[in-house]
Design a protein around this motif. Structure first.
Motif, mmCIF file in Angstrom:
data_model
loop_
_atom_site.group_PDB
_atom_site.id
_atom_site.type_symbol
_atom_site.label_atom_id
_atom_site.label_comp_id
_atom_site.label_asym_id
_atom_site.label_seq_id
_atom_site.Cartn_x
_atom_site.Cartn_y
_atom_site.Cartn_z
ATOM 1 N N ASP A 33 0.795 -1.151 -0.067
ATOM 2 C CA ASP A 33 -0.106 0.168 -0.125
ATOM 3 C C ASP A 33 0.998 1.357 0.199
ATOM 4 O O ASP A 33 0.452 2.386 -0.599
ATOM 5 C CB ASP A 33 -0.735 -0.066 1.263
ATOM 6 C CG ASP A 33 -1.898 -0.945 1.173
ATOM 7 O OD1 ASP A 33 -2.877 -0.959 0.467
ATOM 8 O OD2 ASP A 33 -1.774 -2.178 1.896
ATOM 9 N N ASN A 49 1.711 1.984 -3.482
ATOM 10 C CA ASN A 49 0.616 2.586 -4.166
ATOM 11 C C ASN A 49 -0.083 3.935 -3.709
ATOM 12 O O ASN A 49 -0.036 4.482 -4.743
ATOM 13 C CB ASN A 49 -0.484 1.273 -4.120
ATOM 14 C CG ASN A 49 -0.148 -0.075 -4.547
ATOM 15 O OD1 ASN A 49 0.969 -0.096 -5.440
ATOM 16 N ND2 ASN A 49 -0.619 -0.985 -3.988
ATOM 17 N N LEU A 98 2.286 6.285 -5.349
ATOM 18 C CA LEU A 98 2.084 6.203 -6.789
ATOM 19 C C LEU A 98 0.997 7.188 -7.155
ATOM 20 O O LEU A 98 0.906 8.194 -7.704
ATOM 21 C CB LEU A 98 1.869 4.943 -7.381
ATOM 22 C CG LEU A 98 1.946 4.723 -9.122
ATOM 23 C CD1 LEU A 98 3.341 5.166 -9.534
ATOM 24 C CD2 LEU A 98 1.619 3.287 -8.968
ATOM 25 N N TRP A 108 -9.477 6.748 -4.492
ATOM 26 C CA TRP A 108 -8.826 5.800 -3.960
ATOM 27 C C TRP A 108 -7.797 6.074 -2.961
ATOM 28 O O TRP A 108 -7.706 5.537 -1.948
ATOM 29 C CB TRP A 108 -7.764 5.010 -5.207
ATOM 30 C CG TRP A 108 -8.987 4.481 -6.216
ATOM 31 C CD1 TRP A 108 -9.010 4.466 -7.448
ATOM 32 C CD2 TRP A 108 -9.797 3.201 -6.195
ATOM 33 N NE1 TRP A 108 -9.880 4.050 -8.257
ATOM 34 C CE2 TRP A 108 -10.221 3.056 -7.159
ATOM 35 C CE3 TRP A 108 -9.811 2.564 -4.844
ATOM 36 C CZ2 TRP A 108 -11.191 1.902 -7.305
ATOM 37 C CZ3 TRP A 108 -10.820 1.387 -5.207
ATOM 38 C CH2 TRP A 108 -11.665 1.182 -6.388
ATOM 39 N N SER A 161 -4.763 -2.143 -0.983
ATOM 40 C CA SER A 161 -4.486 -2.357 -2.562
ATOM 41 C C SER A 161 -3.512 -2.998 -3.071
ATOM 42 O O SER A 161 -2.647 -3.607 -2.079
ATOM 43 C CB SER A 161 -4.276 -0.867 -3.020
ATOM 44 O OG SER A 161 -3.021 -0.429 -2.414
ATOM 45 N N SER A 162 -3.470 -3.705 -4.240
ATOM 46 C CA SER A 162 -2.344 -4.435 -4.886
ATOM 47 C C SER A 162 -1.909 -3.870 -5.870
ATOM 48 O O SER A 162 -2.552 -3.262 -6.490
ATOM 49 C CB SER A 162 -2.876 -5.748 -5.197
ATOM 50 O OG SER A 162 -3.434 -6.688 -3.919
ATOM 51 N N TYR A 163 -0.670 -4.265 -6.031
ATOM 52 C CA TYR A 163 0.278 -3.703 -7.082
ATOM 53 C C TYR A 163 0.385 -5.010 -8.239
ATOM 54 O O TYR A 163 0.898 -6.088 -7.807
ATOM 55 C CB TYR A 163 1.630 -3.277 -6.879
ATOM 56 C CG TYR A 163 2.450 -2.794 -7.914
ATOM 57 C CD1 TYR A 163 2.005 -1.612 -8.666
ATOM 58 C CD2 TYR A 163 3.513 -3.301 -8.519
ATOM 59 C CE1 TYR A 163 2.521 -0.993 -9.679
ATOM 60 C CE2 TYR A 163 4.262 -2.791 -9.420
ATOM 61 C CZ TYR A 163 3.877 -1.879 -10.055
ATOM 62 O OH TYR A 163 4.519 -1.094 -11.054
ATOM 63 N N CYS A 185 -8.848 -5.498 0.629
ATOM 64 C CA CYS A 185 -8.280 -4.925 -0.846
ATOM 65 C C CYS A 185 -9.293 -4.723 -1.749
ATOM 66 O O CYS A 185 -9.994 -6.054 -2.351
ATOM 67 C CB CYS A 185 -7.096 -6.040 -1.223
ATOM 68 S SG CYS A 185 -6.557 -5.663 -3.008
ATOM 69 N N ILE A 242 -3.931 -1.947 -8.781
ATOM 70 C CA ILE A 242 -3.208 -1.057 -9.741
ATOM 71 C C ILE A 242 -2.101 -1.821 -10.917
ATOM 72 O O ILE A 242 -1.299 -2.487 -10.354
ATOM 73 C CB ILE A 242 -2.166 -0.411 -8.771
ATOM 74 C CG1 ILE A 242 -3.251 0.549 -7.715
ATOM 75 C CG2 ILE A 242 -1.241 0.578 -9.772
ATOM 76 C CD1 ILE A 242 -2.232 1.537 -6.828
ATOM 77 N N LEU A 250 -6.383 1.748 -12.825
ATOM 78 C CA LEU A 250 -6.816 1.676 -11.596
ATOM 79 C C LEU A 250 -8.158 0.437 -11.763
ATOM 80 O O LEU A 250 -9.160 1.102 -12.198
ATOM 81 C CB LEU A 250 -7.129 2.827 -10.860
ATOM 82 C CG LEU A 250 -5.940 4.017 -10.843
ATOM 83 C CD1 LEU A 250 -6.357 5.000 -10.287
ATOM 84 C CD2 LEU A 250 -4.721 3.209 -10.056
ATOM 85 N N ARG A 309 7.788 4.279 -8.395
ATOM 86 C CA ARG A 309 7.037 3.483 -7.188
ATOM 87 C C ARG A 309 8.004 2.589 -6.477
ATOM 88 O O ARG A 309 8.075 2.683 -5.272
ATOM 89 C CB ARG A 309 5.988 2.727 -7.617
ATOM 90 C CG ARG A 309 5.410 1.811 -6.607
ATOM 91 C CD ARG A 309 4.224 0.810 -7.183
ATOM 92 N NE ARG A 309 3.706 0.043 -6.256
ATOM 93 C CZ ARG A 309 4.253 -0.776 -5.493
ATOM 94 N NH1 ARG A 309 5.226 -1.171 -5.745
ATOM 95 N NH2 ARG A 309 3.598 -1.705 -4.643
#
Ligand SMILES: Cc1cc2nc3c(=O)[nH]c(=O)nc-3n(C[C@H](O)[C@H](O)[C@H](O)COP(=O)(O)OP(=O)(O)OC[C@H]3O[C@@H](n4cnc5c(N)ncnc54)[C@H](O)[C@@H]3O)c2cc1C
Length: 416
Positions: free
Chosen positions: A98, A101, A104, A117, A128-130, A173, A177, A196, A250
């Protein structure tokens, strides 16, 4: 709050709230019967961290209501948090992925995207996930990413498979992203974009969870299939083709944050090693008085301090010349620190005897975590490659320059 006071507050938070919560968290997780469910004690820790002003400290960019810390200032805080890796960083809203993220989004999101977001992420309401790595291509080279993002009218259509997506299996989550190939005709570093994507968009299937050396980590690393997933074109982050550059932006802070936390993990392992060996006797001598154990203790102290100094040097460069100019040092610490932590934790496991492998000590879990960071955010070999590239460039440009340097002298010696 001043930094020394912050460090003191952080230490107090660990002693009075976080360490006592470790056993409670493990028990609640077992009672819940789902490795990804959130034990209620985490919400209590989050409330306490907020109350103490230990919230979102990782973010160097000013967002409303947020006082930024420099990387050098954040380092001791992240190190202390790393001592209880599965609790403290999340309790402070400072955990991967996170943090990267949020950074970013903070740098590139539109006001609408920030509102939708970034605000709930900064508030700790969602996670969140990347989503970058793919099973079909060597993802250590991000320019290989071949998952497709195609424009169809005012929508984007996403197709492909991703894996090792940390945190995606957790119910909190809600944001993915996603990095994908959007401009196939573009140059190698201008072909990808970031989108997104709400996790509940039709066409997204969480296909399976990957275990890590047999563990089911609470954070969950998922394999995810995207089958004609449609999102509005306004879901694009930044500009088309800017994805590779954004991914790099990032990763710098994400990498140093991993290193800061790993130093804390190694410190905790060293402490456990000394405590345990001080309280047990073998062959008539306390274990801590055996030469080999003393050597492990000494080597661990030296290696942790070396790693910390190098990390602080990289943090200082990030603060003074910027993340891009500090890229080689960030790669350098990413090579040094996870291996150092793995070695120190391994020594602590050995010194504790079989107990060191068990759930009665945090060591096995810490070791697995440290080992995984030799892959996560780029494998060691790729970071060595980056350091070598910078070094070769630096020395070659010294040779090409007019001013006599040691490199010229060495070349003359070689030619004579
Ligand atoms: C615990 C964990 C969490 C992760 N979380 C995420 C996440 O949230 N999101 C996400 O997108 N990804 C995530 N990853 C994936 C991670 O970023 C990738 O595993 C990593 O980038 C390497 O890609 P790969 O696995 O495809 O290895 P490959 O690209 O197949 O590389 C395999 C090996 O080849 C060697 N190699 C590669 N390039 C070179 C080179 N130039 N020179 C010499 N040797 C080389 C290295 O030894 C490397 O380990 C995670 C991984 C782990 C282990």
């Amino acid at each position: 709050m001043q930094v020394p006071q912050l460090t003191e507050t952080m230490t107090d938070f660990m002693i009075s709230s976080v360490y006592p919560a470790e056993a409670v968290y493990a028990r609640q997780l077992e009672e819940l019967g789902d490795p990804h469910a959130q034990p209620p004690v985490m919400e209590e820790l989050k409330a306490e961290a907020r109350r103490r002003g230990l919230w979102n400290l990782f973010l160097p960019h000013a967002e409303p209501g947020h006082t930024p810390l420099s990387n050098v200032e954040y380092a001791p805080i992240a190190e202390i948090a790393g001592r209880s890796l599965h609790l403290a960083p999340e309790a402070m809203n400072c955990s991967a992925p996170d943090t990267g993220n949020m950074e970013l989004l903070s740098l590139f999101a539109s006001p609408e995207q920030k509102e939708r977001w970034l605000a709930p992420l900064l508030d700790g309401k969602i996670r969140s996930s990347y989503v970058m790595t793919e099973p079909e291509v060597a993802s250590a080279d991000a320019s290989n990413i071949s998952f497709t993002i195609e424009r169809d009218g005012d929508e984007l259509v996403l197709n492909g498979k991703k894996w090792w997506i940390s945190g995606a299996g957790r119910p909190e989550c809600t944001l993915l992203i996603v990095l994908g190939l959007s401009e196939p005709e573009g140059s190698r570093h201008a072909r990808h974009s970031v989108v997104l994507v709400p996790k509940d968009t039709p066409g997204i299937t969480l296909e399976r969870e990957l275990t890590v050396m047999g563990y089911h980590p609470h954070d969950s690393h998922m394999e995810i299939n995207f089958d004609n997933v449609r999102v509005p074109a306004s879901s694009l982050l930044g500009r088309p083709g800017q994805g590779f550059a954004m991914a790099q932006a990032r990763l710098g802070p994400g990498r140093i944050h991993h290193c800061m936390r790993l130093i804390g993990m190694a410190e905790r392992a060293l402490e456990i090693m000394v405590h345990r060996t001080s309280s047990r006797v073998a062959f008539g001598v306390p274990l801590v008085d055996q030469g080999v154990i003393r050597e492990w203790i000494a080597d661990s102290r030296v290696e942790i301090d070396q790693a910390r100094h190098y990390t602080m040097h990289a943090a200082h460069l990030m603060d003074t010349v910027g993340n891009k100019a500090a890229a080689s040092e960030i790669s350098g610490i990413k090579v040094v620190v996870p291996s150092m932590a793995t070695r120190v934790i391994d020594r602590a496991i050995q010194a504790c005897g079989a107990a060191g492998l068990s759930q009665d000590f945090p060591l096995a879990r810490l070791w697995v975590e440290a080992r995984t960071v030799r892959f996560a955010d780029g494998p060691d070999e790729v970071h060595r490659r980056a350091v070598a590239r910078t070094e070769i460039k630096r020395l070659q440009s010294a040779l090409d320059g007019e001013r006599p340097t040691l490199a010229h002298h060495l070349r003359q010696e070689q030619n004579s």
